[in-house]
Scaffold this motif. Structure first.
Motif, PDB file in Angstrom:
ATOM      1  N   GLY A  74       0.791  -1.229   0.000  1.00 17.91           N
ATOM      2  CA  GLY A  74       0.000   0.000   0.000  1.00 17.91           C
ATOM      3  C   GLY A  74       0.820   1.274   0.000  1.00 17.91           C
ATOM      4  N   LEU A  75       2.143   1.147  -0.113  1.00 18.08           N
ATOM      5  CA  LEU A  75       2.984   2.336  -0.127  1.00 18.08           C
ATOM      6  C   LEU A  75       2.743   3.143  -1.395  1.00 18.08           C
ATOM      7  N   THR A  76       2.484   4.423  -1.239  1.00 14.27           N
ATOM      8  CA  THR A  76       2.268   5.308  -2.379  1.00 14.27           C
ATOM      9  C   THR A  76       3.038   6.598  -2.153  1.00 14.27           C
ATOM     10  N   LEU A  77       3.042   7.456  -3.158  1.00 13.32           N
ATOM     11  CA  LEU A  77       3.693   8.756  -2.997  1.00 13.32           C
ATOM     12  C   LEU A  77       3.079   9.513  -1.821  1.00 13.32           C
ATOM     13  N   GLU A  78       1.767   9.396  -1.693  1.00  9.90           N
ATOM     14  CA  GLU A  78       1.054  10.138  -0.653  1.00  9.90           C
ATOM     15  C   GLU A  78       1.383   9.664   0.762  1.00  9.90           C
ATOM     16  N   THR A  79       1.810   8.393   0.905  1.00  8.05           N
ATOM     17  CA  THR A  79       2.058   7.860   2.251  1.00  8.05           C
ATOM     18  C   THR A  79       3.495   8.064   2.722  1.00  8.05           C
ATOM     19  N   LEU A  80       4.355   8.572   1.863  1.00  7.15           N
ATOM     20  CA  LEU A  80       5.727   8.836   2.281  1.00  7.15           C
ATOM     21  C   LEU A  80       5.736   9.974   3.305  1.00  7.15           C
ATOM     22  N   ASN A  81       6.398   9.757   4.438  1.00  7.34           N
ATOM     23  CA  ASN A  81       6.453  10.808   5.447  1.00  7.34           C
ATOM     24  C   ASN A  81       7.713  11.659   5.253  1.00  7.34           C
ATOM     25  N   HIS A  82       7.834  12.718   6.038  1.00  7.20           N
ATOM     26  CA  HIS A  82       8.931  13.674   5.857  1.00  7.20           C
ATOM     27  C   HIS A  82      10.296  13.049   6.138  1.00  7.20           C
ATOM     28  N   THR A  83      10.365  12.147   7.110  1.00  4.91           N
ATOM     29  CA  THR A  83      11.635  11.476   7.413  1.00  4.91           C
ATOM     30  C   THR A  83      12.087  10.632   6.231  1.00  4.91           C
ATOM     31  N   GLN A  84      11.150   9.916   5.629  1.00  5.98           N
ATOM     32  CA  GLN A  84      11.463   9.076   4.467  1.00  5.98           C
ATOM     33  C   GLN A  84      11.859   9.930   3.271  1.00  5.98           C
ATOM     34  N   ILE A  85      11.160  11.041   3.091  1.00  5.26           N
ATOM     35  CA  ILE A  85      11.474  11.932   1.976  1.00  5.26           C
ATOM     36  C   ILE A  85      12.869  12.535   2.146  1.00  5.26           C
ATOM     37  N   ASP A  86      13.210  12.917   3.379  1.00  9.87           N
ATOM     38  CA  ASP A  86      14.549  13.457   3.634  1.00  9.87           C
ATOM     39  C   ASP A  86      15.617  12.421   3.315  1.00  9.87           C
ATOM     40  N   TYR A  87      15.326  11.167   3.633  1.00  9.70           N
ATOM     41  CA  TYR A  87      16.299  10.111   3.347  1.00  9.70           C
ATOM     42  C   TYR A  87      16.433   9.895   1.842  1.00  9.70           C
ATOM     43  N   LEU A  88      15.308   9.987   1.138  1.00  7.88           N
ATOM     44  CA  LEU A  88      15.350   9.875  -0.327  1.00  7.88           C
ATOM     45  C   LEU A  88      16.235  10.970  -0.907  1.00  7.88           C
ATOM     46  N   LYS A  89      16.110  12.184  -0.375  1.00  6.80           N
ATOM     47  CA  LYS A  89      16.944  13.294  -0.850  1.00  6.80           C
ATOM     48  C   LYS A  89      18.418  12.983  -0.623  1.00  6.80           C
ATOM     49  N   PHE A  90      18.723  12.435   0.538  1.00  7.95           N
ATOM     50  CA  PHE A  90      20.109  12.113   0.870  1.00  7.95           C
ATOM     51  C   PHE A  90      20.673  11.089  -0.120  1.00  7.95           C
ATOM     52  N   VAL A  91      19.921  10.031  -0.375  1.00  5.55           N
ATOM     53  CA  VAL A  91      20.379   8.975  -1.292  1.00  5.55           C
ATOM     54  C   VAL A  91      20.455   9.493  -2.723  1.00  5.55           C
ATOM     55  N   ALA A  92      19.473  10.297  -3.112  1.00  4.34           N
ATOM     56  CA  ALA A  92      19.454  10.848  -4.476  1.00  4.34           C
ATOM     57  C   ALA A  92      20.658  11.737  -4.719  1.00  4.34           C
ATOM     58  N   ASP A  93      21.005  12.539  -3.724  1.00  4.49           N
ATOM     59  CA  ASP A  93      22.095  13.508  -3.887  1.00  4.49           C
ATOM     60  C   ASP A  93      23.480  12.899  -3.690  1.00  4.49           C
ATOM     61  N   THR A  94      23.593  11.954  -2.756  1.00  6.26           N
ATOM     62  CA  THR A  94      24.914  11.387  -2.463  1.00  6.26           C
ATOM     63  C   THR A  94      25.246  10.193  -3.346  1.00  6.26           C
ATOM     64  N   ASP A  95      24.253   9.377  -3.658  1.00  2.00           N
ATOM     65  CA  ASP A  95      24.492   8.177  -4.476  1.00  2.00           C
ATOM     66  C   ASP A  95      24.067   8.347  -5.920  1.00  2.00           C
ATOM     67  N   ASN A  96      23.471   9.509  -6.243  1.00  2.00           N
ATOM     68  CA  ASN A  96      22.948   9.748  -7.594  1.00  2.00           C
ATOM     69  C   ASN A  96      22.008   8.617  -8.003  1.00  2.00           C
ATOM     70  N   ASN A  97      21.153   8.210  -7.052  1.00  2.00           N
ATOM     71  CA  ASN A  97      20.236   7.093  -7.289  1.00  2.00           C
ATOM     72  C   ASN A  97      19.053   7.547  -8.137  1.00  2.00           C
ATOM     73  N   GLY A  98      18.941   6.964  -9.321  1.00  2.00           N
ATOM     74  CA  GLY A  98      17.908   7.377 -10.269  1.00  2.00           C
ATOM     75  C   GLY A  98      16.498   7.127  -9.779  1.00  2.00           C
ATOM     76  N   ASN A  99      16.264   6.004  -9.102  1.00  2.00           N
ATOM     77  CA  ASN A  99      14.927   5.709  -8.609  1.00  2.00           C
ATOM     78  C   ASN A  99      14.478   6.749  -7.591  1.00  2.00           C
ATOM     79  N   CYS A 100      15.384   7.111  -6.686  1.00  2.18           N
ATOM     80  CA  CYS A 100      15.064   8.145  -5.701  1.00  2.18           C
ATOM     81  C   CYS A 100      14.796   9.479  -6.390  1.00  2.18           C
ATOM     82  N   GLN A 101      15.578   9.772  -7.410  1.00  2.00           N
ATOM     83  CA  GLN A 101      15.415  11.048  -8.121  1.00  2.00           C
ATOM     84  C   GLN A 101      14.052  11.127  -8.811  1.00  2.00           C
ATOM     85  N   ILE A 102      13.613  10.009  -9.381  1.00  2.00           N
ATOM     86  CA  ILE A 102      12.305   9.991 -10.041  1.00  2.00           C
ATOM     87  C   ILE A 102      11.194  10.247  -9.031  1.00  2.00           C
TER      88      ILE A 102
END
Length: 249
Positions: free
Chosen positions: A34-62
């Motif tokens: 049931g995980l959706t864009l709408e259910t992502l919380n701020h802590t998870q989003i901050d972690y996505l930013k960290f991975v997207a920026d430090t690892d250049n992870n394409g999935n996180c960036q999308i």
């Protein structure tokens, strides 16, 4: 991308669904049901930013691009949406290339450019993205970002229809029904309308109803026309709703 453009936002959001499961190891979730864009919380989003920026992870960036584009649990920021999607597209991720193409087409977070839209949608189509191939067909037929080439568009649809691309199957029926890029063939049009209609494509259901009411490619059958229009109308297809209204008047 008139008809196609109406579905773009819906298609774009659904592309996040498989990515969210892939992101499980980054989000450290024990249950992604049931995980959706709408259910992502701020802590998870901050972690996505960290991975997207430090690892250049394409999935996180999308995923981040989609969050910023639609303002989901973050402040809407089209410039950031474009930046993250461009970064993912540079990694040759087909879904990112397709979405980036639509952003250029609509001018989302960037100056509108049909040439660049065609470029990135073409790249995604070559990589096998089904939505990109359907959009590419529309661009080729209308000559947007490229020369008009209905025959090439038809050939793409044939290949995509054989790959079980439901939207392509419905469009292929329309091409046969109008002789776009091919010889006019109502029987083949009905064949493809049926295939897509049975899978739930509302546009194919509407067109199949038209085939039955007009007796084109199939024997006239008002009852079957009504049946398929009802199926399409239940999905909000305006053409089918209007057809039923006229049928009952």
């Amino acid at each position: 991308m008139n008809k196609v453009n109406k579905e773009i936002k819906k298609d774009i959001k659904t592309k996040a669904n498989p990515l969210l499961s892939i992101l499980n190891r980054y989000l450290e979730l024990t249950d992604t049901e049931g995980l959706t864009l709408e259910t992502l919380n701020h802590t998870q989003i901050d972690y996505l930013k960290f991975v997207a920026d430090t690892d250049n992870n394409g999935n996180c960036q999308i995923v981040l691009s989609l969050l910023y584009r639609f303002g989901i649990n973050v402040e809407k920021d089209l410039n950031k949406a474009f930046k993250y999607m461009e970064q993912a597209a540079m990694q040759e991720i087909a879904s990112a290339q397709y979405i980036l193409g639509t952003m250029y087409f609509e001018g989302v977070g960037v100056k509108k450019s049909v040439d660049k839209a065609f470029k990135y949608i073409s790249l995604a189509a070559k990589s096998g993205d089904q939505d990109a191939n359907v959009s590419l067909v529309d661009l080729l037929v209308r000559g947007i970002g490229t020369k008009k080439d209905p025959r090439k568009a038809f050939n793409i649809l044939v290949k995509e229809a054989e790959r079980d691309n439901m939207k392509a199957q419905s469009l292929l029926g329309s091409f046969y029904a109008t002789g776009t890029g091919c010889d006019l063939n109502y029987k083949k049009a009905v064949e493809w309308f049926k295939i897509a209609a049975e899978k739930g494509n509302s546009e194919a259901q509407f067109n199949l109803g038209l085939s039955y009411i007009n007796g084109r490619g199939v024997a006239k059958n008002p009852l079957l026309a009504e049946k398929w229009w009802k199926e399409a109308a239940n999905q909000g297809n305006t053409g089918a709703i209007q057809a039923l209204s006229m049928l009952y008047s």
